[in-house]
Write an enzyme that holds these catalytic residues in place. Structure first.
Site: not given
Ligand code: ADP
Ligand code: TRP
Length: 321
Positions: A110, A189, A192
């Site tokens: 970060k 991947k 958000k």
């Molecule tokens: P983002 O990448 O959208 O910000 P987060 O980091 O908030 O998502 O992820 C929340 C949870 O969802 C985490 O436990 C992560 O392992 C899972 N996750 C997020 N994106 C994926 C993905 N594309 N495939 C599988 N699991 C995911």
């Protein structure tokens, strides 16, 4: 056996979150005594909008309940409803070496991205340790990115037990299967932060448009496509359609004769059908916010009973009481 995991209240959830985090957590319900909490204190390290935090917290509760979390079998609560965690964080903080926090990958990532660090961001792993230790947790299911935080929790628990006598259960991380990375609409991947998401509870027209807008190559429908397995719509279809249906589309794409438009239409239909029961459940919950608030209140009351006991132990062991 006590299983605990925290979820950041990060707004609209997408199908990557569903297959990567929600579904595995919901599947855990049958394995033991599960506690899930919405980490709103943690969200303060990256979000300073009070209205958004309150809304996101409620939305995450809605989404989890809609997707099958059973509040009768498990505990679901909002982190800040159990403020005991802040006292435990202080106690643990006094035993946490600076060097341990300085080595945290998520903190380093970060700050490397230019986020100006505050004390909360630096202390994030100590709050996470307090979350875990406050409930005598045995197992912490998390994504790989959180593994180091659970290892830090173990180090801190061992240090406390060494300094003040056996007090905390030393937890184990359980890392979710990384083969289940859901691709986003652009093939990276789904995340958000990449703007390539398909929401679980997206609006029908907008979601159809997103799916129909997936960019494919310019081969004609008639052309055989031996790389059908790698096709993004096929990969997504495998998540939301019955296995035989997805296999049939893959074979037809491979053999030639299936157009991308028809494939994407099928993807939308299966996506929509797959999440239909959850959507119906969510609509019921939205119409009954008092029920959702009641679930969180009841969860917090139950969590506080355990928290009070464990914090009492830690206070006594360390000479605070
Ligand atoms: P983002 O990448 O959208 O910000 P987060 O980091 O908030 O998502 O992820 C929340 C949870 O969802 C985490 O436990 C992560 O392992 C899972 N996750 C997020 N994106 C994926 C993905 N594309 N495939 C599988 N699991 C995911
Ligand atoms: N840090 C976790 C994440 O960003 C959320 C979290 C906070 C958590 N406290 C926790 C996860 C305790 C497991 C256990 O995903």
């Amino acid at each position: 056996m006590r299983i605990l995991t925290g979820i950041q209240p990060s707004g609209q959830l997408h199908i990557g979150n569903y297959f990567g985090a929600i579904k595995p957590a919901v599947d855990l319900q049958s394995r033991g005594d599960c506690t899930y909490f919405i980490a709103d204190y943690h969200s303060m390290t990256s979000l300073t909008d009070a209205v958004a935090r309150r809304k996101n917290t409620f939305d995450v509760a809605l989404d989890w309940l809609a997707c099958g979390l059973d509040p009768k079998k498990n505990v679901l609560f909002r982190q800040s409803d159990v403020p005991e965690v802040c006292e435990l964080m202080w106690i643990l903080g006094t035993l946490t070496p600076m060097g341990l926090l300085e080595r945290a990958h998520s903190y380093k990532d970060k700050t490397a991205k230019g986020i100006s660090p505050n004390f909360g961001l630096f202390a994030y792993p100590v709050l996470m340790a307090a979350d875990i230790l406050l409930y005598d947790t045995n197992i912490v299911p998390v994504g790989r990115d959180q593994k180091q935080h659970v290892e830090m929790t173990r180090d801190i628990a061992i240090k406390f037990n060494h300094a003040y006598g056996e007090t905390f259960v030393v937890p184990e991380p359980e890392i979710r299967d990384e083969t289940a990375i859901v691709p986003g609409l652009d093939g990276q991947k789904m995340s958000k932060s990449y703007g390539n998401t398909l929401e679980i509870f997206g609006e029908e027209k907008a979601t159809r448009k997103k799916i129909m807008g997936i960019v494919m190559d310019s081969r004609t429908p008639a052309e055989p496509k031996p790389d059908a397995k790698k096709n993004l719509a096929i990969q997504m279809l495998k998540l939301v359609a019955p296995a035989d249906v997805a296999a049939d589309y893959e074979n037809r794409l491979c053999a030639g004769g299936l157009g991308y438009g028809d494939l994407k239409k099928a993807l939308f239909e299966h996506y929509w059908t797959f999440f239909a029961p959850y959507r119906a459940k969510r609509a019921e919950l939205v119409a009954n916010p008092d029920y959702v608030h009641g679930v969180l209140r009841d969860g917090a009351a139950r969590a506080r009973v355990t928290a009070g006991g464990v914090l009492g132990r830690a206070r006594k062991a360390s000479g605070l009481a």
